[in-house]
Write a protein that holds these residues in place. Sequence first.
Motif, PDB file in Angstrom:
ATOM      1  N   ASN A   2       0.452  -1.189  -0.275  1.00 31.20           N
ATOM      2  CA  ASN A   2      -0.068   0.300   0.321  1.00 31.20           C
ATOM      3  C   ASN A   2       0.755   1.524   0.134  1.00 31.20           C
ATOM      4  OD1 ASN A   2      -2.075   2.078   0.426  1.00 31.20           O
ATOM      5  ND2 ASN A   2      -3.113   0.784   2.264  1.00 31.20           N
ATOM      6  N   TRP A   3       0.597   2.022  -1.040  1.00 30.53           N
ATOM      7  CA  TRP A   3       1.750   3.313  -1.144  1.00 30.53           C
ATOM      8  C   TRP A   3       1.771   4.124   0.083  1.00 30.53           C
ATOM      9  CZ3 TRP A   3      -0.523   8.166  -0.521  1.00 30.53           C
ATOM     10  CH2 TRP A   3      -1.737   8.407  -1.046  1.00 30.53           C
ATOM     11  N   LYS A   4       0.430   3.810   0.641  1.00 35.95           N
ATOM     12  CA  LYS A   4       0.037   4.985   2.162  1.00 35.95           C
ATOM     13  C   LYS A   4       0.973   4.046   3.298  1.00 35.95           C
ATOM     14  CE  LYS A   4      -4.512   5.825   0.365  1.00 35.95           C
ATOM     15  NZ  LYS A   4      -5.960   5.484   1.087  1.00 35.95           N
ATOM     16  N   ASP A   5       1.558   3.354   2.537  1.00 38.24           N
ATOM     17  CA  ASP A   5       2.938   2.870   4.240  1.00 38.24           C
ATOM     18  C   ASP A   5       3.720   3.028   3.778  1.00 38.24           C
ATOM     19  OD1 ASP A   5       0.486   1.321   5.549  1.00 38.24           O
ATOM     20  OD2 ASP A   5       1.225  -0.325   4.330  1.00 38.24           O
ATOM     21  N   ARG A   6       4.301   3.938   2.812  1.00 34.22           N
ATOM     22  CA  ARG A   6       5.727   4.179   2.449  1.00 34.22           C
ATOM     23  C   ARG A   6       5.667   5.984   2.177  1.00 34.22           C
ATOM     24  NH1 ARG A   6       7.854  -0.151   2.914  1.00 34.22           N
ATOM     25  NH2 ARG A   6      10.314   0.126   2.246  1.00 34.22           N
ATOM     26  N   VAL A   7       4.669   6.398   1.522  1.00 30.29           N
ATOM     27  CA  VAL A   7       4.522   8.075   1.247  1.00 30.29           C
ATOM     28  C   VAL A   7       3.726   8.420   2.101  1.00 30.29           C
ATOM     29  CG1 VAL A   7       3.719   9.571  -0.505  1.00 30.29           C
ATOM     30  CG2 VAL A   7       4.232   7.351  -1.250  1.00 30.29           C
ATOM     31  N   LYS A  21       8.225   8.142   2.902  1.00 29.77           N
ATOM     32  CA  LYS A  21       8.356   7.793   5.013  1.00 29.77           C
ATOM     33  C   LYS A  21      10.152   8.116   4.753  1.00 29.77           C
ATOM     34  CE  LYS A  21       4.832   6.614   6.135  1.00 29.77           C
ATOM     35  NZ  LYS A  21       3.325   5.895   7.032  1.00 29.77           N
ATOM     36  N   GLY A  22      10.151   8.780   6.213  1.00 28.63           N
ATOM     37  CA  GLY A  22      11.515   8.668   6.890  1.00 28.63           C
ATOM     38  C   GLY A  22      12.884   9.502   6.204  1.00 28.63           C
ATOM     39  N   THR A  23      12.576   9.871   4.871  1.00 30.35           N
ATOM     40  CA  THR A  23      13.060  11.116   4.239  1.00 30.35           C
ATOM     41  C   THR A  23      12.661  12.098   3.178  1.00 30.35           C
ATOM     42  OG1 THR A  23      12.345  10.058   1.790  1.00 30.35           O
ATOM     43  CG2 THR A  23      14.245   8.161   3.226  1.00 30.35           C
ATOM     44  N   ARG A  24      13.828  12.480   2.948  1.00 30.04           N
ATOM     45  CA  ARG A  24      13.374  13.842   2.397  1.00 30.04           C
ATOM     46  C   ARG A  24      13.067  13.870   0.632  1.00 30.04           C
ATOM     47  NH1 ARG A  24      13.252  18.628   5.349  1.00 30.04           N
ATOM     48  NH2 ARG A  24      13.764  18.412   7.004  1.00 30.04           N
ATOM     49  N   ALA A  58       5.814   5.352  -5.063  1.00 33.24           N
ATOM     50  CA  ALA A  58       5.841   6.344  -5.873  1.00 33.24           C
ATOM     51  C   ALA A  58       5.252   6.158  -7.162  1.00 33.24           C
ATOM     52  CB  ALA A  58       7.448   6.688  -6.165  1.00 33.24           C
ATOM     53  N   ILE A  59       5.214   4.797  -7.965  1.00 29.44           N
ATOM     54  CA  ILE A  59       4.049   4.679  -8.792  1.00 29.44           C
ATOM     55  C   ILE A  59       2.852   4.522  -8.462  1.00 29.44           C
ATOM     56  CG2 ILE A  59       4.148   3.296 -10.802  1.00 29.44           C
ATOM     57  CD1 ILE A  59       7.120   2.495 -10.599  1.00 29.44           C
ATOM     58  N   ALA A  60       2.682   3.681  -7.657  1.00 30.02           N
ATOM     59  CA  ALA A  60       1.371   3.838  -6.968  1.00 30.02           C
ATOM     60  C   ALA A  60       0.640   5.169  -6.900  1.00 30.02           C
ATOM     61  CB  ALA A  60       1.159   2.684  -5.453  1.00 30.02           C
ATOM     62  N   TYR A  61       1.379   6.467  -5.934  1.00 28.63           N
ATOM     63  CA  TYR A  61       0.241   7.386  -5.821  1.00 28.63           C
ATOM     64  C   TYR A  61       0.643   8.118  -6.516  1.00 28.63           C
ATOM     65  CZ  TYR A  61       0.529  11.252  -3.478  1.00 28.63           C
ATOM     66  OH  TYR A  61       0.980  12.866  -3.300  1.00 28.63           O
ATOM     67  N   ALA A  62       1.420   8.127  -7.460  1.00 31.90           N
ATOM     68  CA  ALA A  62       0.673   9.012  -9.306  1.00 31.90           C
ATOM     69  C   ALA A  62      -0.058   8.179  -9.674  1.00 31.90           C
ATOM     70  CB  ALA A  62       2.409   8.822  -9.891  1.00 31.90           C
ATOM     71  N   ALA A  63      -0.329   6.435  -9.636  1.00 35.43           N
ATOM     72  CA  ALA A  63      -1.693   6.487  -9.796  1.00 35.43           C
ATOM     73  C   ALA A  63      -2.354   6.626  -9.967  1.00 35.43           C
ATOM     74  CB  ALA A  63      -0.869   5.077 -10.276  1.00 35.43           C
ATOM     75  N   GLU A  64      -3.025   7.106  -8.434  1.00 37.15           N
ATOM     76  CA  GLU A  64      -3.831   7.405  -7.552  1.00 37.15           C
ATOM     77  C   GLU A  64      -3.677   8.615  -7.480  1.00 37.15           C
ATOM     78  OE1 GLU A  64      -6.786   6.684  -4.501  1.00 37.15           O
ATOM     79  OE2 GLU A  64      -5.521   5.099  -4.886  1.00 37.15           O
ATOM     80  N   LEU A  65      -3.295   9.349  -7.870  1.00 35.63           N
ATOM     81  CA  LEU A  65      -3.393  11.034  -8.317  1.00 35.63           C
ATOM     82  C   LEU A  65      -4.335  10.802 -10.053  1.00 35.63           C
ATOM     83  CD1 LEU A  65      -0.882  12.501  -6.881  1.00 35.63           C
ATOM     84  CD2 LEU A  65      -2.946  12.233  -5.949  1.00 35.63           C
ATOM     85  N   SER A  66      -4.047   9.991 -10.327  1.00 36.81           N
ATOM     86  CA  SER A  66      -4.451  10.642 -11.411  1.00 36.81           C
ATOM     87  C   SER A  66      -5.265   9.994 -11.797  1.00 36.81           C
ATOM     88  CB  SER A  66      -3.572   9.671 -12.843  1.00 36.81           C
ATOM     89  OG  SER A  66      -3.332   8.000 -12.233  1.00 36.81           O
ATOM     90  N   ARG A  67      -6.148   9.251 -10.464  1.00 32.92           N
ATOM     91  CA  ARG A  67      -7.335   8.714 -11.231  1.00 32.92           C
ATOM     92  C   ARG A  67      -8.634  10.057 -10.605  1.00 32.92           C
ATOM     93  NH1 ARG A  67      -5.160   3.810 -10.485  1.00 32.92           N
ATOM     94  NH2 ARG A  67      -5.054   4.076  -8.240  1.00 32.92           N
ATOM     95  N   GLU A  68      -7.589  11.273  -9.247  1.00 38.91           N
ATOM     96  CA  GLU A  68      -8.526  11.419  -8.746  1.00 38.91           C
ATOM     97  C   GLU A  68      -9.341  13.082  -9.679  1.00 38.91           C
ATOM     98  OE1 GLU A  68      -9.670  11.406  -5.229  1.00 38.91           O
ATOM     99  OE2 GLU A  68      -8.624   9.509  -5.711  1.00 38.91           O
TER     100      GLU A  68
END
Length: 75
Positions: A2-7, A21-24, A58-68
Amino acid sequence: MNWKDRVTVDPLVCHGKACIKGTRIMVSVILDNLAEGVSEEEILKSYPSIVPNDIKAAIAYAAELSREKLVSVTV
């Protein structure tokens, strides 16, 4: 995975931009690298604090945004 666990988005980190998560390291930086043809191995070498699943997130996050949003395209 799940991208939410890492972004994460934190207004105090990178001006509130989505980061691993945990980085800049911003999600956009990973996506820009992929769009330019940089290999996953090269990205991981350049950013040793991330792992392969962070790139997938990161890819999954972008895919989620593209559906919004609906984008109007004129021809």
